[in-house]
Design a protein around this motif. Structure first.
Motif, PDB file in Angstrom:
ATOM      1  N   ARG A   1       0.837  -1.191   0.000  1.00  0.00           N
ATOM      2  CA  ARG A   1       0.000   0.000   0.000  1.00  0.00           C
ATOM      3  C   ARG A   1       0.877   1.249   0.000  1.00  0.00           C
ATOM      4  N   ILE A   2       0.357   2.332  -0.614  1.00  0.00           N
ATOM      5  CA  ILE A   2       1.178   3.537  -0.809  1.00  0.00           C
ATOM      6  C   ILE A   2       1.573   4.116   0.554  1.00  0.00           C
ATOM      7  N   SER A   3       0.696   4.043   1.550  1.00  0.00           N
ATOM      8  CA  SER A   3       1.023   4.634   2.848  1.00  0.00           C
ATOM      9  C   SER A   3       2.181   3.911   3.513  1.00  0.00           C
ATOM     10  N   ASN A   4       2.480   2.665   3.054  1.00  0.00           N
ATOM     11  CA  ASN A   4       3.599   1.939   3.642  1.00  0.00           C
ATOM     12  C   ASN A   4       4.910   2.314   2.998  1.00  0.00           C
ATOM     13  N   VAL A   5       4.891   3.166   1.957  1.00  0.00           N
ATOM     14  CA  VAL A   5       6.127   3.607   1.295  1.00  0.00           C
ATOM     15  C   VAL A   5       6.510   4.951   1.881  1.00  0.00           C
ATOM     16  N   LEU A   6       7.665   5.003   2.543  1.00  0.00           N
ATOM     17  CA  LEU A   6       8.113   6.251   3.146  1.00  0.00           C
ATOM     18  C   LEU A   6       9.231   6.828   2.297  1.00  0.00           C
ATOM     19  N   LEU A   7       9.207   8.137   2.060  1.00  0.00           N
ATOM     20  CA  LEU A   7      10.221   8.799   1.238  1.00  0.00           C
ATOM     21  C   LEU A   7      11.066   9.696   2.108  1.00  0.00           C
ATOM     22  N   CYS A   8      12.337   9.761   1.770  1.00  0.00           N
ATOM     23  CA  CYS A   8      13.174  10.766   2.409  1.00  0.00           C
ATOM     24  C   CYS A   8      14.195  11.259   1.393  1.00  0.00           C
ATOM     25  N   ASN A   9      14.779  12.432   1.659  1.00  0.00           N
ATOM     26  CA  ASN A   9      15.739  13.056   0.731  1.00  0.00           C
ATOM     27  C   ASN A   9      15.148  13.165  -0.661  1.00  0.00           C
ATOM     28  N   VAL A  10      13.933  13.705  -0.703  1.00  0.00           N
ATOM     29  CA  VAL A  10      13.262  13.815  -2.013  1.00  0.00           C
ATOM     30  C   VAL A  10      13.958  14.906  -2.829  1.00  0.00           C
ATOM     31  N   THR A  11      14.381  14.567  -4.037  1.00  0.00           N
ATOM     32  CA  THR A  11      14.911  15.565  -4.976  1.00  0.00           C
ATOM     33  C   THR A  11      13.862  15.826  -6.059  1.00  0.00           C
ATOM     34  N   ASP A  12      14.042  16.930  -6.762  1.00  0.00           N
ATOM     35  CA  ASP A  12      13.064  17.260  -7.802  1.00  0.00           C
ATOM     36  C   ASP A  12      13.128  16.283  -8.955  1.00  0.00           C
ATOM     37  N   ARG A  13      14.270  15.703  -9.179  1.00  0.00           N
ATOM     38  CA  ARG A  13      14.408  14.796 -10.313  1.00  0.00           C
ATOM     39  C   ARG A  13      15.033  13.503  -9.874  1.00  0.00           C
ATOM     40  N   VAL A  14      14.724  12.414 -10.609  1.00  0.00           N
ATOM     41  CA  VAL A  14      15.424  11.147 -10.431  1.00  0.00           C
ATOM     42  C   VAL A  14      16.724  11.254 -11.206  1.00  0.00           C
TER      43      VAL A  14
END
Lengths: 155, 611
Positions: A1-14
């Protein structure tokens, strides 16, 4: 489920760095060769990522066009051949029609001459002129004797 | 008591199948490539809708009177240009010879333009279109350099089609593909003119009507393209200030004149096949009005497509700048769109001016794209082909466009070839036993052989020379002498009587004034201004030179002396026949007047010739 995916250090681009190793030796392939290879197969790499030149950017490599496909026989020669055949057929047809018409006109005039040369007794004549030629020649309408309805008094 | 009419003399002269064929032939002759690629350009550079004012004034006082004069002349005298002017007065016979010479010179190079159209036509059957992609260079590492520096469309035109040399003195080699197309074009012209108007009369139904169909299709499609309204607004917005420039009036007068194909002798030839009692006044007004309306009608799709091209170019410029900015500032996709581009740019420029300056962004201005005005072959073969690539279904549009150009040019060729053919048929030098098919074949073959020099590498430079020098001055001079000859040698009173006999009513005050005073005066002013403008600047040309520093801009070069001599020869040769023939007859008459048995010829009259 999407709520189980945690993001950190988000950059504007891959984005990522990469190097290519040579399978035979344990060294890396020099950058210039990698750049040249990417230029040649840009479309394949794009399609592998399902991206395009606008969405996948290689720094310092500008996107170039893929080499165009060239057919074996130039298409324009084929079209030209068709057009030329039509034109030549038209010209030949018109010239032959013209020659036939010319021959028919000559035949008619020689027939007329032959009739005049042969014995005029066999030809019905009026005032010494054979009847056929009277029909062929453009006659002059004598205005005085033309059937004019107005000249006759109506009953 | 009614006297029945006399039967007409059977003179064996061919005649039109019906009146519609004759009108269509005149319209087809008048409506040509210039209506599509010169009139919209003139409208654009001379203040849009304001250009229509000098255009219609020139039509009213120069175009229609001269047209009526030529049609009435041919119909009354029932001879081609040489015979007609010899009949009016032997001293004026040079006018007919001049017309004949001009028709010959122009048909030589006009068919080469049709050759280029045919080449593009047969290349339109490929996917993708050959002018949309650049070929690779020799070692396949990148694109061909000449193509890369200019555009693929320019490359296809200058290298693949013309294989142009950098200088007019370098002739280069004969381009075999152009020779094939040239042979095909002259074969088509031969096929259609093989028996004079008997065959062109049938062909004209297709070549004169088809362009209108295609123009309508392009009109409907063009108006649906994005940016079409920008182009149309740009074209038609009137700028009345331009009317103060005398150049505008001169361009309007010359455009009307060349657009109606006056002084070629072709119109005289066409109307000479008419029955003598035909309303030539109505015909003249019809042909002139249809020609002008066609010019206006054609400028709408042309400018819709040009507006579309400008808008697409503007959007491409914006998109390139947007990608550069997004890459530089690592912004997410779709933050900067075309609509908010200027707002974002000003914001970023104020916050990070060095970064923005380092990007070296090109300034995108829609007006600049719209201002790129071209006329002539550049419009058709570079600008329009570029726009066609951007449309979906480009092959179909390309095929339609080039067939339309071909029909437009072909119907004008009919008139010019008729102007060459008819006087030759009437000259007693050509014996009666030569069939028409052979004579037209000889004319087409000789023109093909001479036109082979236009297929050389430097051919397009020579065509520009022929276009500027043989097709302009001589026509103005011949037309001026035509009007003077009819108005003051033949006398307008006699001419009006002839026209009254043909149409049934006397030409009214408008015709009397324009034939006597306004048209000759206007033509004289146009002639003098034309010559002064030509003399003022040294004739130069723009050469396509890949080795030039400013490439892809064209290099301005000056014509060498021997080329200038040929230019002067082309301009002067048709005009020189007018005084030569007059002098010849003057000398003949002076020798004859010493002969007591000489009887002067009777005064000619139109009615007596036809009774």
């Amino acid at each position: 489920r999407i709520s189980n995916v945690l993001l950190c250090n988000v950059t504007d681009r891959v984005s990522f760095w990469f190097v290519v190793t040579d399978p035979k030796n344990v060294t890396t392939v020099p950058g210039r060769e990698v750049e040249a290879a990417i230029r040649m197969s840009r479309s394949r790499i794009n399609s592998a990522f399902l991206l395009s030149d606008k969405t996948l950017q290689f720094l310092k490599i500008t996107s170039t066009l893929s080499p165009p496909v060239e057919p074996s026989t130039p298409v324009w020669l084929i079209v030209f051949g068709v057009v030329l055949c039509l034109i030549v057929a038209g010209i030949v047809f018109l010239i032959i029609a013209g020659i036939r018409q010319h021959k028919k006109k000559n035949k008619d005039s020689t027939e007329r001459e032959n009739l005049e040369e042969k014995g005029e007794a066999s030809v019905t004549a009026e005032n010494g002129i054979p009847c056929e030629t009277l029909d062929l020649k453009a006659g002059h309408i004598n205005g005085v004797f033309a059937a004019d309805d107005e000249r006759f008094t109506s009953l | 008591l009614s006297v029945p009419p006399e039967t007409p003399k059977e003179d064996g002269r061919p005649k039109w199948d019906n009146k519609f064929q004759y009108i269509l032939s005149c319209i087809g002759f008048a409506v040509g490539l210039g209506n599509v690629w010169r009139f919209p350009y003139l409208c654009q550079i001379h203040g849009g809708g304001a250009f229509l004012i000098p255009y219609f004034i020139a039509l009213l006082f120069e175009g229609i009177p001269l047209l009526h004069l030529e049609l009435a002349l041919g119909q009354c005298l029932r001879k081609g240009s040489i015979g007609a002017w010899n009949t009016i007065s032997p001293y004026l016979g040079g006018i007919g010879v001049g017309s004949w010479m001009v028709s010959l010179l122009i048909s030589l190079y006009y068919n080469t333009i049709l050759t280029w159209v045919m080449w593009y036509f047969i290349n339109s059957f490929q996917e993708p279109l050959p002018w949309s992609v650049c070929p690779l260079n020799e070692n396949r590492t990148g694109l061909n350099e000449e193509c890369y520096e200019s555009t693929s469309v320019n490359y296809f035109w200058y290298r693949k089609t013309l294989n142009i040399t950098p200088d007019v003195t370098e002739s280069g080699t004969l381009q075999w593909w152009l020779i094939l197309c040239l042979a095909a074009c002259w074969a088509i012209v031969y096929l259609c003119t093989i028996r004079g108007i008997e065959t062109t009369g049938k062909a004209i139904y297709v070549t004169a009507i088809f362009p209108y169909l295609v123009l309508t299709i392009f009109l409907i499609h063009g108006l649906t393209l994005p940016g079409a309204t920008d182009g149309l607004v740009y074209l038609f917005t009137p700028n009345l200030n331009t009317l103060k420039n005398p150049r505008v009036w001169l361009d309007a007068a010359t455009q009307i004149f060349f657009s109606l194909s006056l002084a070629f002798g072709g119109l005289i030839a066409f109307s000479s096949y008419n029955p003598p009692k035909n309303d030539c006044e109505k015909d003249a007004v019809t042909v002139a009005v249809v020609n002008s309306v066609t010019s206006l009608y054609a400028s709408i799709p042309v400018f819709s497509v040009l507006g579309f091209k400008a808008t697409t170019g503007y959007w491409d410029c914006l998109d390139r700048n947007i990608i550069n900015i997004i890459n530089e500032f690592d912004l997410p996709e779709e933050t900067i769109m075309r609509q908010n581009y200027t707002a974002w740019l000003s914001f970023l420029n104020s916050s990070y001016p060095e970064k923005i300056a380092g990007l070296k962004l090109k300034s995108c201005d829609l007006q600049e794209f719209l201002d790129q005005s071209v006329s002539g072959t550049g419009l058709a073969f570079i600008i329009f082909t570029q726009s066609i690539i951007l449309m979906p279904g480009s092959q179909a549009w390309a095929i339609l466009f080039f067939i339309m150009l071909f029909s437009l040019g072909l119907s004008s060729m009919f008139g010019m070839i008729e102007g060459v053919f008819t006087p030759l048929l009437e000259l007693r030098i050509i014996s009666k036993s030569i069939p028409k098919e052979l004579l037209s074949g000889i004319i087409c073959l000789m023109c093909f052989l001479i036109a082979l020099c236009f297929t050389l590498g430097s051919g397009s430079y020579w065509i520009d020379i022929f276009d500027s020098y043989s097709g302009s001055l001589a026509l103005l001079v011949i037309a001026f002498f035509e009007v003077i000859g009819v108005a003051y040698v033949y006398k307008v009173k006699r001419f009006s009587k002839d026209v009254k006999w043909m149409t049934g009513r006397k030409p009214n005050l408008y015709w009397q004034i324009t034939w006597r005073f306004i048209s000759p005066l206007l033509l004289l002013i146009v002639l003098v201004s034309f010559v002064t403008l030509q003399i003022q600047k040294a004739p130069s040309y723009a050469a396509w030179n890949p080795k030039y520093e400013g490439f892809p801009m064209k290099e301005e070069k000056v014509y060498p002396a021997w080329v200038l001599a040929i230019c002067v020869l082309l301009a002067v040769l048709p005009c020189v026949f007018i005084p030569l023939v007059a002098l010849f007859h003057l000398i003949k008459r002076m020798c004859r007047s010493k002969d007591p048995s000489f009887v002067p010829p009777e005064v000619f009259s139109c009615q007596e010739a036809n009774s």
